[in-house]
Design an enzyme around this catalytic site. Structure first.
Site, PDB file in Angstrom:
ATOM      1  N   HIS A 294      -2.234 -20.260   7.188  1.00 19.63           N
ATOM      2  CA  HIS A 294      -2.464 -19.744   5.831  1.00 19.63           C
ATOM      3  C   HIS A 294      -1.533 -20.422   4.844  1.00 19.63           C
ATOM      4  O   HIS A 294      -0.358 -20.658   5.119  1.00 19.63           O
ATOM      5  CB  HIS A 294      -2.290 -18.226   5.781  1.00 19.63           C
ATOM      6  CG  HIS A 294      -1.005 -17.734   6.357  1.00 19.63           C
ATOM      7  ND1 HIS A 294      -0.836 -17.487   7.710  1.00 19.63           N
ATOM      8  CD2 HIS A 294       0.180 -17.439   5.775  1.00 19.63           C
ATOM      9  CE1 HIS A 294       0.392 -17.065   7.930  1.00 19.63           C
ATOM     10  NE2 HIS A 294       1.034 -17.034   6.780  1.00 19.63           N
TER      11      HIS A 294
HETATM   12  P1  AMP Z   1       3.981 -15.925   6.961  1.00 20.94           P
HETATM   13  O1  AMP Z   1       5.427 -15.684   7.178  1.00 20.94           O
HETATM   14  O2  AMP Z   1       3.730 -17.243   6.322  1.00 20.94           O
HETATM   15  O3  AMP Z   1       3.174 -15.700   8.180  1.00 20.94           O
HETATM   16  O4  AMP Z   1       3.527 -14.869   5.899  1.00 20.94           O
HETATM   17  C1  AMP Z   1       2.599 -13.902   6.197  1.00 20.94           C
HETATM   18  C2  AMP Z   1       2.269 -13.237   4.910  1.00 20.94           C
HETATM   19  O5  AMP Z   1       1.205 -12.359   5.172  1.00 20.94           O
HETATM   20  C3  AMP Z   1       3.406 -12.448   4.331  1.00 20.94           C
HETATM   21  O6  AMP Z   1       3.649 -12.899   3.007  1.00 20.94           O
HETATM   22  C4  AMP Z   1       2.892 -11.030   4.352  1.00 20.94           C
HETATM   23  O7  AMP Z   1       3.305 -10.348   3.194  1.00 20.94           O
HETATM   24  C5  AMP Z   1       1.409 -11.195   4.407  1.00 20.94           C
HETATM   25  N1  AMP Z   1       0.648 -10.177   5.094  1.00 20.94           N
HETATM   26  C6  AMP Z   1       0.994  -9.481   6.181  1.00 20.94           C
HETATM   27  N2  AMP Z   1      -0.033  -8.683   6.565  1.00 20.94           N
HETATM   28  C7  AMP Z   1      -1.047  -8.910   5.709  1.00 20.94           C
HETATM   29  C8  AMP Z   1      -2.360  -8.395   5.575  1.00 20.94           C
HETATM   30  N3  AMP Z   1      -2.835  -7.490   6.413  1.00 20.94           N
HETATM   31  N4  AMP Z   1      -3.109  -8.838   4.560  1.00 20.94           N
HETATM   32  C9  AMP Z   1      -2.633  -9.758   3.687  1.00 20.94           C
HETATM   33  N5  AMP Z   1      -1.403 -10.266   3.769  1.00 20.94           N
HETATM   34  C10 AMP Z   1      -0.605  -9.863   4.765  1.00 20.94           C
END
Ligand code: AMP
Length: 756
Positions: A660
């Site tokens: 992502h």
């Molecule tokens: P990363 O450390 O790059 O994996 O970041 C994951 C991101 O996903 C973080 O910024 C979280 O705030 C976000 N996140 C976690 N759970 C969800 C969810 N269910 N829907 C959308 N974003 C999420």
């Protein structure tokens, strides 16, 4: 001095006085925040003197603080003495800074101990490193020494703040204090104490002579004569209350808290605050009417049997009221038997709110369940099901449909449950005890031989279930059964002992965002308290094997909670409520815990592309698509608000499965940005700009990862001017005003996206 000279030049006789404000309050009472709020808004020149940073940003001595204060006063500045200053002796030398041109004030932040404790536990990046679990014990200890300041110590003015609105009023007063203003002398802040409270105090102290209600309820008289000193002098017992409980007695609720704490303060359990903790109600004694004497004997016997077997854990018998008979009986018997009070103690409170309301860290709760394992019925069963939400019922059904008396069943609590997010509870163990109530099913008709046997079995089963959870946790933490890797965004201590601590925060939503893996390296030993949402993975081995997908290429285990984005990417149509756009290759959604005003995620829909490590040349087009889609949203946002600036990039070691792209505005104006890891994950090389990833993959066939976890622990620096800041609130206050140009490196290669 300039003002003074200017006034003199004009022939005006102006008495410009500096002020020394001695802040008095426990850690977590808000002393630094007070300074932070007054200093930028006041036109008076202030200097904050903080012992935690006086030695070149490090902790220093009282002498250094005094020297620095004297020097600031010499320069015509006013001074905040930001240290606890809880007793007279601590304040003495600072009071001596006063003189004809220097007023000495005390601002007393006498907020409830539980509030100070919970703030201290939750804070991160504290200058004095007083945060996390250790803070509770320290705050409690310090409060034992508390002596409210008196005018006779040499203060010209004392403001006593007992609650947040008092603090706000005091903030307003000092913020409005201009360079030539002076504040009236005297004792301020104690308002209209409630007669009932005093009665309550007397009752609590078991004073023989309770003053007549009408005498105390004479509000006008109280208002003029009631001050803590006056009250303390008239009622020597007041101090005793503080000594017993560490709570200032302000309201009837606080009074109850005094009593509650008195019930539990016998134990040294606070010192063992990190240990895995089971909170359990007395089984069968309420609705099932089991004899209390017999039940208390069984509890003690079972606790004695298990407490040492279980190692470093805590068993906590909980009841709602300090008048609980079973609690008193068990407490007395535990003392009699010399049971280690750091491992077993009684506690008053709502079992579903012990952390949020009482500051007790706990991980597992027992429920006095019914045989159908259904919600309802009143009592603890109803409270637990209510507080846990529908998730508990569903999770329970997966484990069992019914329960026999004397048996228990452990249910892992889904992350969606408020009990998990708010309290840090990871498992509910349903226990069914024997029933002695003829109105309820399976009544034993006073057959206490069977009843005692069944109740013993119920506690055995409960403690065994808890032991099993602890063991599983220990195994997982040691990485014996699964090959775990660190999730640097949720650093936590991996210690020799089992540590099941989960520090929930108060924001319901932001719980599982940085749930973590276990750090095999022990590199982060001691960093547990730095991570605000350091949630331990409590799932059983079976769950791990069944639910977790192990990506062989990266040996990374994705916890089931870390798969939310993956599920959305695989089935976006099922998540229409959260997705913004579904395209052939990507899905766009708002970050659930946005770390800035605008924060989107662009997810790939390719199965198996979990993170950057898996990215190869064949994914170049996809990376470009993700970038382009992100840019399209940036354009849209910029049209709405031209003051925004964006960055697009990947976390080198993400916490969530499924590649992502973060599209994030650079204001970082968000309540979800709470700790160092959050900040550094977007503002160090841990954040891998999309343009660089594309270039890297195109040149080298893969992304050269910079997932050095130490990046996340580096000092907090402003992303624009690069100035360092001691903690997140300070950093946030700085960045909200900093308009320095961004570093050159960010302004190159399209890493920052600015409005046209
Ligand atoms: P990363 O450390 O790059 O994996 O970041 C994951 C991101 O996903 C973080 O910024 C979280 O705030 C976000 N996140 C976690 N759970 C969800 C969810 N269910 N829907 C959308 N974003 C999420």
């Amino acid at each position: 001095m300039d003002i003074e000279n200017a006034a003199k030049a004009k022939g005006e006789e102006i008495n410009v006085k500096s002020v020394v404000v001695i802040l008095v309050g426990a850690p977590g009472s808000g002393k630094s925040t007070f300074c932070d709020q007054v200093m930028p808004s006041s036109t008076r020149p202030w200097v904050r003197i903080c012992q935690d940073t006086i030695g070149n940003g490090k902790s220093g001595t009282k002498a250094q603080c005094l020297k620095s204060a004297a020097s600031a006063l010499k320069d015509g500045k006013s001074v905040f003495i930001d240290r606890c200053n809880l007793d007279r002796e601590q304040r003495l030398e600072f009071v001596k800074l006063g003189g004809p041109n220097v007023d000495v004030h005390a601002v007393v932040l006498d907020l409830p101990a539980k509030l100070c404790i919970s703030r201290s536990i939750k804070r991160t990046g504290h200058e004095g490193n007083l945060q996390g679990g250790k803070a509770a014990a320290v705050v409690n200890r310090m409060l034992q020494k508390k002596e409210l300041p008196k005018l006779s110590e040499g203060f010209t003015r004392i403001t006593l703040c007992l609650n947040e609105s008092d603090v706000q009023a005091c903030l307003n007063t000092y913020s409005a204090l201009g360079p030539m203003d002076t504040l009236p002398n005297g004792y301020f802040g104690q308002k209209n104490p409630d007669a009932k409270i005093q009665l309550g105090i007397m009752k609590f102290l078991k004073k023989a002579e309770v003053p007549a209600a009408n005498t105390i309820s004479d509000a006008s008289r109280i208002q003029s004569s009631f001050s803590p000193q006056v009250f303390q002098e008239k009622n020597p017992g007041y101090k005793r209350v503080e000594n017993v409980s560490s709570f200032p007695v302000n309201t009837a609720k606080d009074l109850k808290e005094c009593e509650d704490l008195a019930v539990c303060s016998a134990g040294s359990h606070i010192l063992n605050d990190d240990a895995p903790t089971l909170a359990f109600p007395s089984i069968s004694t309420s609705d099932f009417q089991f004899d209390l004497e017999k039940a208390s004997d069984i509890i003690i016997k079972k606790v004695e049997e298990f407490v040492n077997k279980l190692g470093n854990v805590r068993l906590v018998l909980v009841d709602l009221s300090h008048r609980s008979k079973i609690l008193s009986l068990v407490k007395a018997k535990a003392t009699e038997k010399n049971i280690d009070s750091s491992k077993f103690f009684t506690f008053v409170g709502d079992i579903t709110r012990l952390c949020s309301e009482r500051g007790l860290h706990y991980n597992v709760i027992a429920n006095a369940a019914n045989w159908r394992l259904k919600p309802g019925g009143g009592g603890v069963n109803a409270s637990i099901f209510n507080a846990a939400g529908p998730a508990l019922e569903v999770a329970t059904k997966e484990q069992a449909k019914s329960l026999q008396p004397g048996k228990s069943v452990a249910v892992p609590l889904p992350s969606t449950s408020p009990l998990f997010s708010r309290e840090g509870i990871t498992h509910v163990i349903h226990v069914l005890g024997p029933n002695m109530n003829p109105q309820r099913p399976n009544c034993l008709n006073n057959d206490y031989i069977t009843g005692c046997k069944v109740l013993s079995e119920a506690y055995t089963s409960l403690f065994e279930d808890f032991a099993s959870i602890v063991r599983t946790q220990a195994k997982l933490a040691k990485g014996k059964n699964v090959n775990l890797v660190t999730n640097p965004l949720g650093l936590q201590e991996h210690n020799e002992g089992v540590n099941m601590k989960h520090s929930p925060n108060n924001d319901q939503k932001s719980k599982r965002e940085d749930v973590n893996y276990y750090d095999k390296s022990k590199k982060y030993k001691g960093s547990l308290y730095e991570a605000e949402a350091n949630i331990h993975d409590f799932r059983t081995e079976k769950e791990h094997t069944n639910n977790d997908k192990i990506d062989a290429s990266t040996t990374k285990v994705w916890g089931s909670w870390a798969q939310a984005l993956y599920h959305i990417a695989m089935h976006p149509e099922k998540h229409k409520d959260v997705v913004l756009e579904i395209l052939d290759d990507v899905v766009i959604l708002h970050d659930l815990y946005p770390k800035a005003r605008r924060h989107l995620l662009v997810l790939t829909r390719s199965e198996g592309l979990d993170c950057l490590t898996a990215v190869r040349k064949e994914h170049l087009n996809l990376l470009r698509t993700m970038h382009d889609v992100g840019m399209r949203w940036v354009e849209k946002f910029l049209q709405e608000d031209a003051s925004l600036i964006f960055r697009l990039g990947y976390h080198s070691a993400p916490s969530m499965r499924q590649l992502h792209l973060h599209v994030i505005s650079q204001d970082f104006d968000s309540k979800h940005l709470k700790n160092k890891k959050h900040w550094n994950s977007f503002n160090t090389a841990f954040f891998y700009d999309s343009v660089d990833v594309i270039k890297d993959v195109s040149n080298h066939g893969k992304a050269t990862l910079r997932d050095d976890e130490s990046l996340l622990s580096t000092e907090l620096r402003c992303h624009r001017c690069r100035s360092a800041h001691p903690n997140i609130p300070r950093l946030k206050s700085h960045i909200s005003n900093c308009r320095a140009p961004f570093p050159h490196s960010l302004l190159q290669s399209g890493r920052l996206v600015l409005p046209p």
